[in-house]
Design a protein around this motif. Structure first.
Motif, PDB file in Angstrom:
ATOM      1  N   TRP A  96      -5.197  -3.138   9.062  1.00  0.00           N
ATOM      2  CA  TRP A  96      -4.504  -1.949   8.566  1.00  0.00           C
ATOM      3  C   TRP A  96      -3.420  -2.339   7.569  1.00  0.00           C
ATOM      4  O   TRP A  96      -3.312  -1.758   6.489  1.00  0.00           O
ATOM      5  CB  TRP A  96      -3.923  -1.178   9.749  1.00  0.00           C
ATOM      6  CG  TRP A  96      -2.963  -0.094   9.420  1.00  0.00           C
ATOM      7  CD1 TRP A  96      -1.625  -0.084   9.662  1.00  0.00           C
ATOM      8  CD2 TRP A  96      -3.250   1.167   8.806  1.00  0.00           C
ATOM      9  NE1 TRP A  96      -1.079   1.088   9.240  1.00  0.00           N
ATOM     10  CE2 TRP A  96      -2.052   1.879   8.700  1.00  0.00           C
ATOM     11  CE3 TRP A  96      -4.413   1.750   8.334  1.00  0.00           C
ATOM     12  CZ2 TRP A  96      -1.972   3.144   8.134  1.00  0.00           C
ATOM     13  CZ3 TRP A  96      -4.338   3.015   7.758  1.00  0.00           C
ATOM     14  CH2 TRP A  96      -3.133   3.692   7.671  1.00  0.00           C
ATOM     15  N   VAL A  97      -2.637  -3.332   7.905  1.00  0.00           N
ATOM     16  CA  VAL A  97      -1.559  -3.781   7.021  1.00  0.00           C
ATOM     17  C   VAL A  97      -2.144  -4.383   5.741  1.00  0.00           C
ATOM     18  O   VAL A  97      -1.636  -4.131   4.639  1.00  0.00           O
ATOM     19  CB  VAL A  97      -0.630  -4.784   7.750  1.00  0.00           C
ATOM     20  CG1 VAL A  97       0.390  -5.380   6.810  1.00  0.00           C
ATOM     21  CG2 VAL A  97       0.073  -4.092   8.915  1.00  0.00           C
ATOM     22  N   LEU A  98      -3.229  -5.158   5.848  1.00  0.00           N
ATOM     23  CA  LEU A  98      -3.872  -5.743   4.668  1.00  0.00           C
ATOM     24  C   LEU A  98      -4.390  -4.658   3.724  1.00  0.00           C
ATOM     25  O   LEU A  98      -4.190  -4.732   2.513  1.00  0.00           O
ATOM     26  CB  LEU A  98      -5.022  -6.657   5.084  1.00  0.00           C
ATOM     27  CG  LEU A  98      -4.653  -8.041   5.583  1.00  0.00           C
ATOM     28  CD1 LEU A  98      -5.883  -8.732   6.173  1.00  0.00           C
ATOM     29  CD2 LEU A  98      -4.078  -8.874   4.470  1.00  0.00           C
ATOM     30  N   VAL A  99      -5.048  -3.660   4.275  1.00  0.00           N
ATOM     31  CA  VAL A  99      -5.589  -2.578   3.450  1.00  0.00           C
ATOM     32  C   VAL A  99      -4.463  -1.817   2.761  1.00  0.00           C
ATOM     33  O   VAL A  99      -4.530  -1.534   1.552  1.00  0.00           O
ATOM     34  CB  VAL A  99      -6.482  -1.636   4.286  1.00  0.00           C
ATOM     35  CG1 VAL A  99      -6.818  -0.371   3.524  1.00  0.00           C
ATOM     36  CG2 VAL A  99      -7.737  -2.350   4.720  1.00  0.00           C
ATOM     37  N   LEU A 100      -3.425  -1.495   3.498  1.00  0.00           N
ATOM     38  CA  LEU A 100      -2.288  -0.796   2.890  1.00  0.00           C
ATOM     39  C   LEU A 100      -1.633  -1.643   1.803  1.00  0.00           C
ATOM     40  O   LEU A 100      -1.249  -1.127   0.748  1.00  0.00           O
ATOM     41  CB  LEU A 100      -1.249  -0.426   3.949  1.00  0.00           C
ATOM     42  CG  LEU A 100      -1.537   0.817   4.777  1.00  0.00           C
ATOM     43  CD1 LEU A 100      -0.440   1.024   5.822  1.00  0.00           C
ATOM     44  CD2 LEU A 100      -1.644   2.035   3.887  1.00  0.00           C
ATOM     45  N   ALA A 101      -1.501  -2.934   2.045  1.00  0.00           N
ATOM     46  CA  ALA A 101      -0.886  -3.826   1.047  1.00  0.00           C
ATOM     47  C   ALA A 101      -1.730  -3.875  -0.226  1.00  0.00           C
ATOM     48  O   ALA A 101      -1.191  -3.865  -1.335  1.00  0.00           O
ATOM     49  CB  ALA A 101      -0.703  -5.219   1.622  1.00  0.00           C
ATOM     50  N   ILE A 102      -3.048  -3.902  -0.083  1.00  0.00           N
ATOM     51  CA  ILE A 102      -3.926  -3.900  -1.261  1.00  0.00           C
ATOM     52  C   ILE A 102      -3.781  -2.589  -2.025  1.00  0.00           C
ATOM     53  O   ILE A 102      -3.655  -2.574  -3.254  1.00  0.00           O
ATOM     54  CB  ILE A 102      -5.392  -4.138  -0.842  1.00  0.00           C
ATOM     55  CG1 ILE A 102      -5.568  -5.582  -0.378  1.00  0.00           C
ATOM     56  CG2 ILE A 102      -6.344  -3.822  -1.981  1.00  0.00           C
ATOM     57  CD1 ILE A 102      -6.902  -5.860   0.296  1.00  0.00           C
ATOM     58  N   VAL A 103      -3.781  -1.475  -1.290  1.00  0.00           N
ATOM     59  CA  VAL A 103      -3.687  -0.160  -1.922  1.00  0.00           C
ATOM     60  C   VAL A 103      -2.347   0.018  -2.640  1.00  0.00           C
ATOM     61  O   VAL A 103      -2.288   0.611  -3.722  1.00  0.00           O
ATOM     62  CB  VAL A 103      -3.906   0.959  -0.867  1.00  0.00           C
ATOM     63  CG1 VAL A 103      -3.532   2.322  -1.407  1.00  0.00           C
ATOM     64  CG2 VAL A 103      -5.346   0.943  -0.394  1.00  0.00           C
ATOM     65  N   VAL A 104      -1.279  -0.501  -2.084  1.00  0.00           N
ATOM     66  CA  VAL A 104       0.043  -0.360  -2.700  1.00  0.00           C
ATOM     67  C   VAL A 104       0.231  -1.363  -3.843  1.00  0.00           C
ATOM     68  O   VAL A 104       0.791  -1.025  -4.892  1.00  0.00           O
ATOM     69  CB  VAL A 104       1.153  -0.524  -1.633  1.00  0.00           C
ATOM     70  CG1 VAL A 104       2.527  -0.607  -2.271  1.00  0.00           C
ATOM     71  CG2 VAL A 104       1.099   0.634  -0.647  1.00  0.00           C
ATOM     72  N   SER A 105      -0.231  -2.595  -3.661  1.00  0.00           N
ATOM     73  CA  SER A 105       0.031  -3.625  -4.672  1.00  0.00           C
ATOM     74  C   SER A 105      -0.809  -3.452  -5.938  1.00  0.00           C
ATOM     75  O   SER A 105      -0.382  -3.869  -7.016  1.00  0.00           O
ATOM     76  CB  SER A 105      -0.195  -5.018  -4.098  1.00  0.00           C
ATOM     77  OG  SER A 105      -1.557  -5.261  -3.834  1.00  0.00           O
ATOM     78  N   ALA A 106      -1.984  -2.851  -5.836  1.00  0.00           N
ATOM     79  CA  ALA A 106      -2.849  -2.706  -7.017  1.00  0.00           C
ATOM     80  C   ALA A 106      -2.186  -1.883  -8.127  1.00  0.00           C
ATOM     81  O   ALA A 106      -2.095  -2.353  -9.262  1.00  0.00           O
ATOM     82  CB  ALA A 106      -4.197  -2.120  -6.621  1.00  0.00           C
TER      83      ALA A 106
END
Length: 98
Positions: free
Chosen positions: A46-56
C-alpha cells in the motif's frame, strides 16, 4: 575538478530520491494513522503504491529541466554515433573501391 556525471545518472538519482522521500513521508503518515493502513499484511505494498502515485507527478514537474538536459545529451550522443557510423561506412567504401 571531478567530471560531471551524465544527465541520465543525475535524473535517475533525483527520481529515486523523490520516490524515497515520498515513500518515507507516506510511511510516516500511515504509521501515525493519518492515512489508512493496507488490508492485512499488505501495508508495505500500500505504501509503495501510494509513493509511486505521488512521486510520479512530482518528478514530472520538479525534474522538467533535468529531463530536457538528459534529452539533449542523448540526442547529441545519437548524432555522434550516426556521424561516426557514416564516417566508417565512407572509409569502407573507399577501401573497397581502391
Amino acid at each position: 575538478m571531478a567530471p560531471k556525471p551524465s544527465a541520465t545518472v543525475r535524473y535517475t538519482a533525483m527520481r529515486l530520491g523523490i520516490f524515497a522521500a515520498c515513500f518515507f513521508a507516506i510511511w510516516g503518515l500511515v504509521y501515525a494513522g493519518v492515512l489508512p493502513r493496507g488490508l492485512g499484511d499488505s501495508n508495505l505494498l500500500w505504501v509503495l503504491v501510494l509513493a509511486i502515485v505521488v512521486s510520479a507527478p512530482l518528478s514530472f514537474v520538479l525534474l522538467r529541466g533535468q529531463r530536457e538536459e538528459m534529452s539533449v545529451q542523448i540526442v547529441d550522443s545519437v548524432d555522434r554515433a550516426k556521424s561516426k557510423l557514416a564516417e566508417n561506412r565512407s572509409m569502407e567504401d573507399g577501401v573497397r573501391e581502391g
